[in-house]
Design an enzyme around this catalytic site. Structure first.
Site, short mmCIF file in Angstrom:
data_model
loop_
_atom_site.label_atom_id
_atom_site.label_comp_id
_atom_site.label_asym_id
_atom_site.label_seq_id
_atom_site.Cartn_x
_atom_site.Cartn_y
_atom_site.Cartn_z
N LYS A 81 -2.42 21.07 -4.31
CA LYS A 81 -1.52 19.92 -4.52
C LYS A 81 -2.13 18.98 -5.56
O LYS A 81 -3.27 18.54 -5.38
CB LYS A 81 -1.31 19.18 -3.19
N GLY B 144 7.29 12.05 0.85
CA GLY B 144 6.33 11.19 1.54
C GLY B 144 6.89 9.80 1.81
O GLY B 144 7.20 9.44 2.94
N TYR C 59 -9.29 17.13 1.38
CA TYR C 59 -9.95 16.74 0.14
C TYR C 59 -11.30 17.43 0.15
O TYR C 59 -11.79 17.83 1.20
CB TYR C 59 -10.19 15.23 0.12
N HIS D 14 0.47 12.59 -6.94
CA HIS D 14 0.08 11.76 -5.80
C HIS D 14 1.05 10.57 -5.67
O HIS D 14 0.66 9.45 -5.38
CB HIS D 14 -1.35 11.26 -6.01
N THR E 120 -5.87 18.98 -1.95
CA THR E 120 -5.46 17.99 -2.95
C THR E 120 -6.50 17.95 -4.07
O THR E 120 -7.68 17.75 -3.81
CB THR E 120 -5.30 16.60 -2.31
N TYR F 68 0.84 -1.20 0.00
CA TYR F 68 0.00 0.00 0.00
C TYR F 68 0.88 1.26 0.00
O TYR F 68 0.64 2.21 -0.73
CB TYR F 68 -0.94 0.01 1.22
N GLN G 209 -3.89 19.02 5.22
CA GLN G 209 -4.32 18.69 3.86
C GLN G 209 -5.81 18.33 3.86
O GLN G 209 -6.25 17.57 4.72
CB GLN G 209 -3.48 17.52 3.33
N ARG H 161 0.21 7.50 -7.67
CA ARG H 161 -0.83 6.62 -7.12
C ARG H 161 -2.20 6.87 -7.73
O ARG H 161 -3.17 6.19 -7.39
CB ARG H 161 -0.91 6.81 -5.59
N GLY I 64 9.01 11.17 -5.85
CA GLY I 64 10.23 10.57 -6.39
C GLY I 64 11.51 10.96 -5.67
O GLY I 64 12.58 10.51 -6.05
N SER J 292 -2.52 14.62 6.91
CA SER J 292 -3.53 14.23 5.92
C SER J 292 -4.93 14.23 6.52
O SER J 292 -5.10 13.91 7.70
CB SER J 292 -3.19 12.82 5.42
C1 GLV Z 1 -4.25 8.26 -0.14
O1 GLV Z 1 -4.27 9.44 -0.33
C2 GLV Z 1 -3.48 7.34 -0.91
O2 GLV Z 1 -2.75 7.77 -1.82
O3 GLV Z 1 -3.56 6.14 -0.63
#
Ligand code: GLV
Length: 411
Positions: free
Chosen positions: A286, A364, A162, A310, A188, A57, A160, A313, A343, A139
């Protein structure tokens, strides 16, 4: 001819001069960290210590993971044009971001569910970031709340968000962040719907992690993680618990189902305007991935953008973020600050992004690997290493301060 005794004495002295045993380190975390000299080493350690579903994950990206790979590959393609004889006796990587002085150009990115890497989760990362004097971005999907994190960190904190379907919930979280002293809001904008993560789908990964036969076996092979996980309080969506609109977040769900049901896919520039009306401080968008959207962000009056996909992702085949830095800086660099996310595995990567014109990098995975490998001390370790790397790279390319770190130093 020297006598036998003197020959033996010489041999012993020669041996003594080369024999060097490191003192035996009794602390297992310290022992692990002493051998982790790079983010890649921390990733390997995390892979060994975390259950496969948890590691995947954190480590994985969308679909074929092309963008995930491209983010790092873009850094590998940039080479330095080192200048010499430039007096690098005192290297100073300090800078300013959103009007605040920072010891180096780096921000800790928001990452969801940080407690799956280590039970202390967001608290550990926030404390380590505060010790380093770097902003920590909490987050929305955190497993420690806005207030819990504020209580353990007097360092710079960003929050952050959403855009949830329930705007009341968004407004409430923004108000809580303002009351708790968070300095900047990061909206985001790349998650209108959730990306397809093949690794998670293959494993049936859910959050909080569910215990099925496969995970049970995985848990047995990773006893340290399992024991810590079982002893800690349950992992939940800490910022939305108690909210009727979304339930208390304690049921295991696939993250995709949760996000697709809660986040608003009608998200538009009007929402940016709305956020600006309910948040007084600096706003960072972002997930900007084109020059066109960077221009719209400047027109919308935001203070900064994070060029981000992201961490690879969300949309596979989205552009590598480092490749966006030059065109975006050239288009809007005089109107807002530009952060490059995704990266970063070395301090030299941060130096490259800043030389190309970014104000800072967001990091991250690097700290999540460290957290999974060695807990809070792992995060301290990786932040210190990145700082040392930035300083050494600046010295080797002949830039003793951030204003001297200019585009002509990279190719
Ligand atoms: C959540 O923001 C994820 O990228 O899993």
């Amino acid at each position: 001819m020297p006598g036998l005794g003197s020959r033996i004495r010489t041999r012993i002295e020669t041996l003594r001069s080369v024999l060097h045993f490191r003192p035996i380190e009794l602390d297992p975390v310290q022992r692990r960290l002493a051998r982790a000299v790079s983010v890649a080493d921390l990733r390997r350690l995390a892979r060994r210590r975390l259950p496969r579903g948890v590691f995947d994950y954190i480590d994985g990206g969308a679909e074929d993971e092309r963008t995930l790979a491209a983010n790092s590959a873009a850094y590998a393609r940039v080479t330095f044009r080192p200048r010499v004889l430039r007096d690098v006796g005192a290297v100073d990587p300090s800078t300013t971001l959103l009007g605040r002085p920072l010891p180096m150009p780096m921000v800790l990115a928001p990452t969801g569910f940080t407690r799956i890497a280590d039970p202390e989760g967001e608290l550990a990362v926030a404390r380590a970031a505060a010790r380093a004097g770097l902003p920590y971005t909490l987050s929305t999907l955190s497993t420690r709340s806005i207030e819990e994190v504020a209580a353990v960190s007097d360092g710079p904190k960003w929050f952050q968000v959403y855009v949830w379907r329930d705007r009341g919930l968004v407004k409430e979280m923004i108000d809580r962040a303002a009351r708790a002293g968070y300095e900047a809001l990061v909206l985001t904008v790349d998650t209108a719907v959730f990306g397809r993560r093949d690794r998670d789908l293959r494993r049936g990964f859910s959050l909080p992690p569910k215990i099925g036969l496969e995970t049970l076996l995985d848990g047995v092979i990773h006893p340290a993680w399992t024991w810590a996980f079982v002893r800690a309080d349950p992992i939940r969506f800490a910022n939305v618990s108690g909210q009727e609109a979304v339930g208390d977040g304690s049921d295991a769900v696939s993250l995709a189902d949760y996000i697709n049901s809660q986040f608003d896919p009608t998200l538009s520039w009007h929402d940016v305007e709305w956020i600006r009306s309910v948040w007084d401080g600096p706003l960072v968008l972002k997930g900007i991935q084109t020059v066109d959207d960077a221009v719209l962000a400047a027109e919308a009056g935001v203070q900064a953008i994070a060029l981000s996909n992201h961490g690879g992702r969300q949309l596979d085949s989205a552009p590598a973020t480092l490749d966006l830095v030059v065109p975006v800086v050239d288009a809007v660099g005089d109107r807002l600050e530009i952060i490059c996310d995704g990266g970063v595995r070395r301090g030299s990567d941060i130096v490259k992004a800043v030389a190309l014109g970014a104000r800072a990098c967001m990091v991250g995975r690097a700290y999540l690997y460290a957290l999974g490998a060695a807990g809070e001390r792992g995060v301290d370790h990786v932040l210190r290493s990145l700082d040392t790397d930035v300083r050494r790279t600046m010295a080797l390319i002949g830039a003793r301060s951030i204003p001297l770190l200019t585009r002509d130093l990279v190719a």
